[in-house]
Design an enzyme around this catalytic site. Sequence first.
Site, PDB file in Angstrom:
ATOM      1  N   HIS A 101       1.584   7.733  -1.191  1.00 25.78           N
ATOM      2  CA  HIS A 101       1.784   8.257   0.161  1.00 25.78           C
ATOM      3  C   HIS A 101       2.935   9.249   0.225  1.00 25.78           C
ATOM      4  O   HIS A 101       3.134   9.899   1.249  1.00 25.78           O
ATOM      5  CB  HIS A 101       2.022   7.113   1.142  1.00 25.78           C
ATOM      6  CG  HIS A 101       0.820   6.238   1.326  1.00 25.78           C
ATOM      7  ND1 HIS A 101      -0.404   6.723   1.716  1.00 25.78           N
ATOM      8  CD2 HIS A 101       0.655   4.898   1.154  1.00 25.78           C
ATOM      9  CE1 HIS A 101      -1.278   5.721   1.788  1.00 25.78           C
ATOM     10  NE2 HIS A 101      -0.665   4.609   1.453  1.00 25.78           N
ATOM     11  N   GLU A 123      -2.972  -5.817  -1.403  1.00 23.81           N
ATOM     12  CA  GLU A 123      -2.794  -5.291  -0.049  1.00 23.81           C
ATOM     13  C   GLU A 123      -4.097  -5.263   0.747  1.00 23.81           C
ATOM     14  O   GLU A 123      -4.203  -4.568   1.752  1.00 23.81           O
ATOM     15  CB  GLU A 123      -2.175  -3.896  -0.104  1.00 23.81           C
ATOM     16  CG  GLU A 123      -2.874  -2.941  -1.061  1.00 23.81           C
ATOM     17  CD  GLU A 123      -2.135  -1.626  -1.251  1.00 23.81           C
ATOM     18  OE1 GLU A 123      -1.292  -1.286  -0.398  1.00 23.81           O
ATOM     19  OE2 GLU A 123      -2.419  -0.923  -2.241  1.00 23.81           O
ATOM     20  N   ASP A 155      -0.868  -2.352   4.728  1.00 21.72           N
ATOM     21  CA  ASP A 155      -2.296  -2.378   4.444  1.00 21.72           C
ATOM     22  C   ASP A 155      -2.865  -3.787   4.510  1.00 21.72           C
ATOM     23  O   ASP A 155      -4.008  -3.977   4.933  1.00 21.72           O
ATOM     24  CB  ASP A 155      -2.582  -1.759   3.074  1.00 21.72           C
ATOM     25  CG  ASP A 155      -2.685  -0.246   3.144  1.00 21.72           C
ATOM     26  OD1 ASP A 155      -3.317   0.262   4.079  1.00 21.72           O
ATOM     27  OD2 ASP A 155      -2.123   0.422   2.271  1.00 21.72           O
TER      28      ASP A 155
END
Length: 256
Positions: A47, A152, A178
């Site tokens: 990310h 996750e 997540d």
Amino acid sequence: MMGKPTLAARLRAGDSIYSGWIATPEPLIAETAARQAFDCVCVDMQHGLHDPVSVMRSIGGIVHAGKPAGVRVPVGDFAMASRALDMGAEAVIAPMINSVADARALVAATKYPSLGERSWGPARALSLQGIPDAATQLATANDATLAFAMVETKQALDLLDEILAVEGIDGVFMGPSDLSLTLSGGKEVAPAADWMDEPIRRIAARARAHGKIACAFGADPVRARYFTDVGYHFVALGPDAIYLASGIRTMLEGLR
């Protein structure tokens, strides 16, 4: 870095490790973070905005500042997992490990034979870490570098014991945002919700039962301390944009 305890050795000894988390692809930011009181600094390709070149340069700055480096690779990019270790990272964090096959692929990319299938080419790692020769690297690398599988999703949580049982997986990294997203059926991102407490504690407990390392991402110091209190030994704090904003805010408030 030879002569200093590795990140792996400290974690296996039960130390609590707090890591910086750098999303900005500027090596000086990673190096500056490493010169603070963090135990480790990770750079984020999933990310964050890092590419292989910024990762390579950031690892150099982190290690020259005296800290171990970790890299979160993009989803499914096991080739980058190998490259990160060749660049001198001591830990690789792989997102969205949702099956035993995913876990085995991570091991294949990060461990030398016969445990894995990592190919030979660690020239930068040897230089940065002061490893004297190939024989030493082969004898130590599988133990001294860490493969963390991110848990996750509900699917990964359901297979937690099977993932932890894969030889060569050194630990699991719990992604609370997540995990909350998938456990809520896509209804909310609620990493600190009360109903997240049970799966968070379960992940730490099962990692401990398997003799593996429990890791987590904490968005603030209070949450990071909570993770440590419930059994996580590697906790990342960040990201760097928060460090910058917090520092600016503190300085401006001091003017007023």
